[in-house]
Design a protein around this motif. Structure first.
Motif, mmCIF file in Angstrom:
data_model
loop_
_atom_site.group_PDB
_atom_site.id
_atom_site.type_symbol
_atom_site.label_atom_id
_atom_site.label_comp_id
_atom_site.label_asym_id
_atom_site.label_seq_id
_atom_site.Cartn_x
_atom_site.Cartn_y
_atom_site.Cartn_z
ATOM 1 N N ASN A 1 29.382 44.367 44.982
ATOM 2 C CA ASN A 1 28.738 43.209 44.678
ATOM 3 C C ASN A 1 28.332 43.015 43.319
ATOM 4 O OD1 ASN A 1 27.691 40.737 45.454
ATOM 5 N ND2 ASN A 1 25.693 41.558 45.855
ATOM 6 N N PRO A 2 29.355 43.311 42.370
ATOM 7 C CA PRO A 2 29.093 42.992 41.053
ATOM 8 C C PRO A 2 28.880 41.758 40.425
ATOM 9 C CG PRO A 2 31.417 43.477 41.302
ATOM 10 C CD PRO A 2 30.585 43.491 42.570
ATOM 11 N N GLU A 3 27.961 41.416 39.441
ATOM 12 C CA GLU A 3 28.019 40.058 38.928
ATOM 13 C C GLU A 3 29.103 39.853 37.986
ATOM 14 O OE1 GLU A 3 23.325 39.220 38.762
ATOM 15 O OE2 GLU A 3 24.083 40.985 37.594
ATOM 16 N N ALA A 4 29.505 40.759 37.074
ATOM 17 C CA ALA A 4 30.675 40.867 36.150
ATOM 18 C C ALA A 4 31.576 41.933 36.416
ATOM 19 C CB ALA A 4 29.820 40.906 34.722
ATOM 20 N N GLY B 1 41.951 46.584 29.335
ATOM 21 C CA GLY B 1 43.147 46.781 29.070
ATOM 22 C C GLY B 1 43.619 45.530 28.475
ATOM 23 N N TYR B 2 44.942 45.008 28.467
ATOM 24 C CA TYR B 2 45.662 44.280 27.846
ATOM 25 C C TYR B 2 45.697 42.925 28.825
ATOM 26 C CZ TYR B 2 46.595 48.034 24.623
ATOM 27 O OH TYR B 2 46.575 49.102 23.803
ATOM 28 N N TYR B 3 46.171 42.020 28.148
ATOM 29 C CA TYR B 3 46.286 40.669 28.673
ATOM 30 C C TYR B 3 47.147 40.514 30.006
ATOM 31 C CZ TYR B 3 49.709 40.522 25.021
ATOM 32 O OH TYR B 3 50.590 40.474 23.977
ATOM 33 N N GLU B 4 48.322 40.997 30.243
ATOM 34 C CA GLU B 4 49.209 41.027 31.164
ATOM 35 C C GLU B 4 48.459 41.348 32.322
ATOM 36 O OE1 GLU B 4 52.955 42.278 30.636
ATOM 37 O OE2 GLU B 4 53.367 41.146 28.466
ATOM 38 N N GLU B 5 48.021 42.783 32.417
ATOM 39 C CA GLU B 5 47.185 43.160 33.500
ATOM 40 C C GLU B 5 45.972 42.461 33.810
ATOM 41 O OE1 GLU B 5 48.506 45.249 31.054
ATOM 42 O OE2 GLU B 5 50.238 46.071 32.119
ATOM 43 N N ALA B 6 45.416 42.134 32.816
ATOM 44 C CA ALA B 6 44.140 41.532 32.837
ATOM 45 C C ALA B 6 44.269 40.124 33.915
ATOM 46 C CB ALA B 6 43.314 41.121 31.607
ATOM 47 N N ALA B 7 45.382 39.376 33.327
ATOM 48 C CA ALA B 7 45.770 38.134 34.004
ATOM 49 C C ALA B 7 46.015 38.433 35.446
ATOM 50 C CB ALA B 7 46.896 37.470 33.250
ATOM 51 N N ARG B 8 46.724 39.321 35.996
ATOM 52 C CA ARG B 8 47.012 39.715 37.216
ATOM 53 C C ARG B 8 45.666 39.964 38.190
ATOM 54 N NH1 ARG B 8 51.606 42.122 34.548
ATOM 55 N NH2 ARG B 8 53.340 40.736 34.796
ATOM 56 N N ILE B 9 44.775 40.873 37.446
ATOM 57 C CA ILE B 9 43.684 41.365 38.095
ATOM 58 C C ILE B 9 42.730 40.085 38.057
ATOM 59 C CG2 ILE B 9 41.584 42.723 37.790
ATOM 60 C CD1 ILE B 9 43.100 44.769 35.934
ATOM 61 N N ALA B 10 42.786 39.198 37.303
ATOM 62 C CA ALA B 10 41.711 38.096 37.473
ATOM 63 C C ALA B 10 42.367 37.252 38.595
ATOM 64 C CB ALA B 10 41.490 37.354 36.182
ATOM 65 N N GLN B 11 43.642 37.033 38.641
ATOM 66 C CA GLN B 11 44.143 36.241 39.676
ATOM 67 C C GLN B 11 43.859 36.643 41.115
ATOM 68 O OE1 GLN B 11 48.397 36.478 38.531
ATOM 69 N NE2 GLN B 11 48.287 33.684 37.926
ATOM 70 N N GLN B 12 44.110 38.057 41.222
ATOM 71 C CA GLN B 12 43.993 38.791 42.619
ATOM 72 C C GLN B 12 42.413 38.917 42.926
ATOM 73 O OE1 GLN B 12 46.356 42.454 42.671
ATOM 74 N NE2 GLN B 12 47.805 41.335 41.637
ATOM 75 N N GLU C 1 41.819 35.675 44.432
ATOM 76 C CA GLU C 1 42.395 35.238 45.773
ATOM 77 C C GLU C 1 41.445 36.047 46.607
ATOM 78 O OE1 GLU C 1 47.092 35.364 43.868
ATOM 79 O OE2 GLU C 1 46.305 37.228 45.187
ATOM 80 N N GLN C 2 41.003 37.044 46.547
ATOM 81 C CA GLN C 2 40.064 37.850 47.373
ATOM 82 C C GLN C 2 38.691 37.218 47.456
ATOM 83 O OE1 GLN C 2 39.543 41.944 46.986
ATOM 84 N NE2 GLN C 2 41.728 42.389 46.716
ATOM 85 N N GLY C 3 38.451 36.112 46.499
ATOM 86 C CA GLY C 3 37.059 35.529 46.589
ATOM 87 C C GLY C 3 36.017 36.193 45.942
ATOM 88 N N LEU C 4 36.446 37.099 45.040
ATOM 89 C CA LEU C 4 35.462 37.732 44.284
ATOM 90 C C LEU C 4 34.837 37.084 42.989
ATOM 91 C CD1 LEU C 4 34.188 40.751 43.799
ATOM 92 C CD2 LEU C 4 36.011 41.229 42.427
ATOM 93 N N ASP C 5 33.595 36.370 43.257
ATOM 94 C CA ASP C 5 32.980 35.786 42.266
ATOM 95 C C ASP C 5 32.270 36.581 41.317
ATOM 96 O OD1 ASP C 5 32.019 33.520 40.833
ATOM 97 O OD2 ASP C 5 30.628 33.174 42.536
ATOM 98 N N VAL C 6 33.021 36.673 40.080
ATOM 99 C CA VAL C 6 32.501 37.502 38.959
ATOM 100 C C VAL C 6 32.853 36.990 37.868
ATOM 101 C CG1 VAL C 6 32.406 39.937 40.303
ATOM 102 C CG2 VAL C 6 34.550 39.098 38.932
ATOM 103 N N GLN C 7 32.062 37.366 36.625
ATOM 104 C CA GLN C 7 32.236 36.962 35.255
ATOM 105 C C GLN C 7 33.217 38.022 34.754
ATOM 106 O OE1 GLN C 7 31.147 34.345 32.745
ATOM 107 N NE2 GLN C 7 33.002 35.538 31.775
ATOM 108 N N ILE C 8 34.457 37.200 34.359
ATOM 109 C CA ILE C 8 35.552 38.390 33.814
ATOM 110 C C ILE C 8 35.120 38.606 32.221
ATOM 111 C CG2 ILE C 8 37.838 38.769 33.240
ATOM 112 C CD1 ILE C 8 37.458 38.831 36.126
ATOM 113 N N LEU C 9 35.188 39.998 31.936
ATOM 114 C CA LEU C 9 34.743 40.379 30.639
ATOM 115 C C LEU C 9 35.885 41.394 30.063
ATOM 116 C CD1 LEU C 9 30.978 41.514 31.119
ATOM 117 C CD2 LEU C 9 31.997 39.343 30.228
#
Length: 387
Positions: A234-237, A242-253, A256-264
């Motif tokens: 249950n994190p807030e952020a 890492g780099y942008y390509e993997e970061a974009a995929r992590i944020a997308q997934q 999709e899982q409904g994880l509501d966090v601030q991406i940093l």
């Protein structure tokens, strides 16, 4: 007649010997080899670059090469440095550390470059730096952020913010400005990601709680298992080292899982690719950088315009830092008065308050860069400076 021919032959031999002696004397005193880049009288000075131009990390290396090309083209079009034209010799590592070591050696031993701009990935710079330092050839990385890079030797410099500086300042910003106290961390398992993880966790644990840490590998495209474990904390952020390509995929997934966090994130986020791949999932993401392409300063506008005209796209952080690194090197060559590597090294070490497009730049006593850390955010699909 025969005696006359013998006399003429004798005179010819004497003249030949005299020319040989004079010629030997000239080589020893003037060092006038126009292809010797370490020669103060050289008509051409050679600069090498080391980085991935092919393979999975090619986008970073290509950006670096393009930034360096623009700086060198500007110098040559203005008449060169101290009358000498600058020739760029790029070497492709494919993102492999062993190839980076080989490329560095080749530039030094075969191409006789005066200075090297690179490498790009931290693992590449760690592999190549010992060769450059031992040979007395300055090497300045525009992108290698891992802890310990400048400490590789007195000939090794860096024009990019260190991981520990970026990660610590971002954790403090998230706590102070966003009120975050529960952090999760994902990091790419290489020198860059590990250094970011260590610095972020060390700072965040003093400001709140780090509930989960997960690693991944460059090129991974399925992060669902790691994100499931993170969601349980249950994190807030979520800090992604890492780099942008993997970061974009992590944020997308994560979305999709409904994880509501601030991406940093850190400067590895800074590319249009982050938004192109991540779409809505990276909207609001916050990251550190040393360059902002929306800056209205004349030098930034000029660089962005030239880059777009030449390559048809907006420059990323790697291109901007490489452009500044090349301009710093060119100033050092001008100060040195030649392509002599030792003199260039001394001139680099003396750089103070260089007016770069990535900020006012100086080097500390170990060759590490000193400049301001910017904080950017993705807003409506673009990057906006928020600090």
């Amino acid at each position: 007649m025969l005696k006359g021919r013998k006399f003429l032959l004798f005179v010819a031999v004497l003249l030949t010997l005299a020319l040989v002696v004079v010629g030997c004397g000239d080589n020893g005193n003037n060092n006038a080899d126009p292809d010797n880049s370490n020669n103060g009288d050289a008509e051409e000075i050679k600069i090498g670059t080391v980085g991935p131009l092919t393979g999975g990390a090619a986008s970073y290396g290509v950006s670096v090469r393009r930034g360096v090309e623009i700086a060198i083209n500007e110098a040559n079009e203005a008449g060169g440095i101290n009358g000498a034209q600058i020739r760029l010799i790029p070497e492709d590592t494919g993102g492999d550390a062993t190839e980076a070591a080989n490329a560095t050696s080749k530039l030094i031993e075969q191409d006789n470059v005066s200075v090297i701009i690179g490498a790009v990935l931290s693992s590449e710079t760690f592999a190549g730096a010992p060769f450059a330092n031992d040979a007395g050839v300055p090497m300045i990385s525009p992108a290698s952020t891992a802890t310990g890079i400048p400490q590789e030797g007195e000939y090794i410099f860096r024009n990019t913010l260190a991981d520990e500086v970026q990660a610590a300042q971002l954790a403090e910003y998230a706590s102070d400005e966003l009120g975050v106290s529960r952090f999760a961390v994902m990091f790419t398992n290489n020198d860059y990601g590990v250094a970011l993880r260590d610095a972020f966790v060390a700072t965040a644990e003093g400001l709140g709680e780090v509930v989960e840490i997960q690693s991944f590998t460059d090129g991974d495209d399925d992060f669902s298992a790691a994100l499931t474990r993170i969601a349980q904390g249950n994190p807030e952020a979520l800090f992604i080292g890492g780099y942008y390509e993997e970061a974009a995929r992590i944020a997308q997934q994560a979305q999709e899982q409904g994880l509501d966090v601030q991406i940093l994130g850190a400067d590895g986020f800074y590319s249009p690719v982050l938004v192109n791949l991540g779409g809505d999932a990276v909207e609001g993401a916050i990251f550190t950088a040393a360059f902002y392409d929306g800056d209205t300063a004349d030098a930034v506008v000029n660089f962005v315009s030239k880059f777009q005209e030449e390559f048809g796209e907006t420059p990323d952080m790697f291109a901007a830092q490489a452009y500044d690194a090349a301009r710093i090197v060119l100033q050092a060559i001008e100060t040195a008065g030649s392509g002599d590597s030792a003199a260039i090294r001394d001139a680099l070490a003396a750089i103070q308050d260089f007016p770069g497009i990535t900020g006012v730049t100086s080097f500390d006593g170990e060759g590490d860069v000193i400049k301001e850390v910017l904080i950017l955010q993705v807003e409506d699909g673009s990057f906006n400076r928020i600090r």
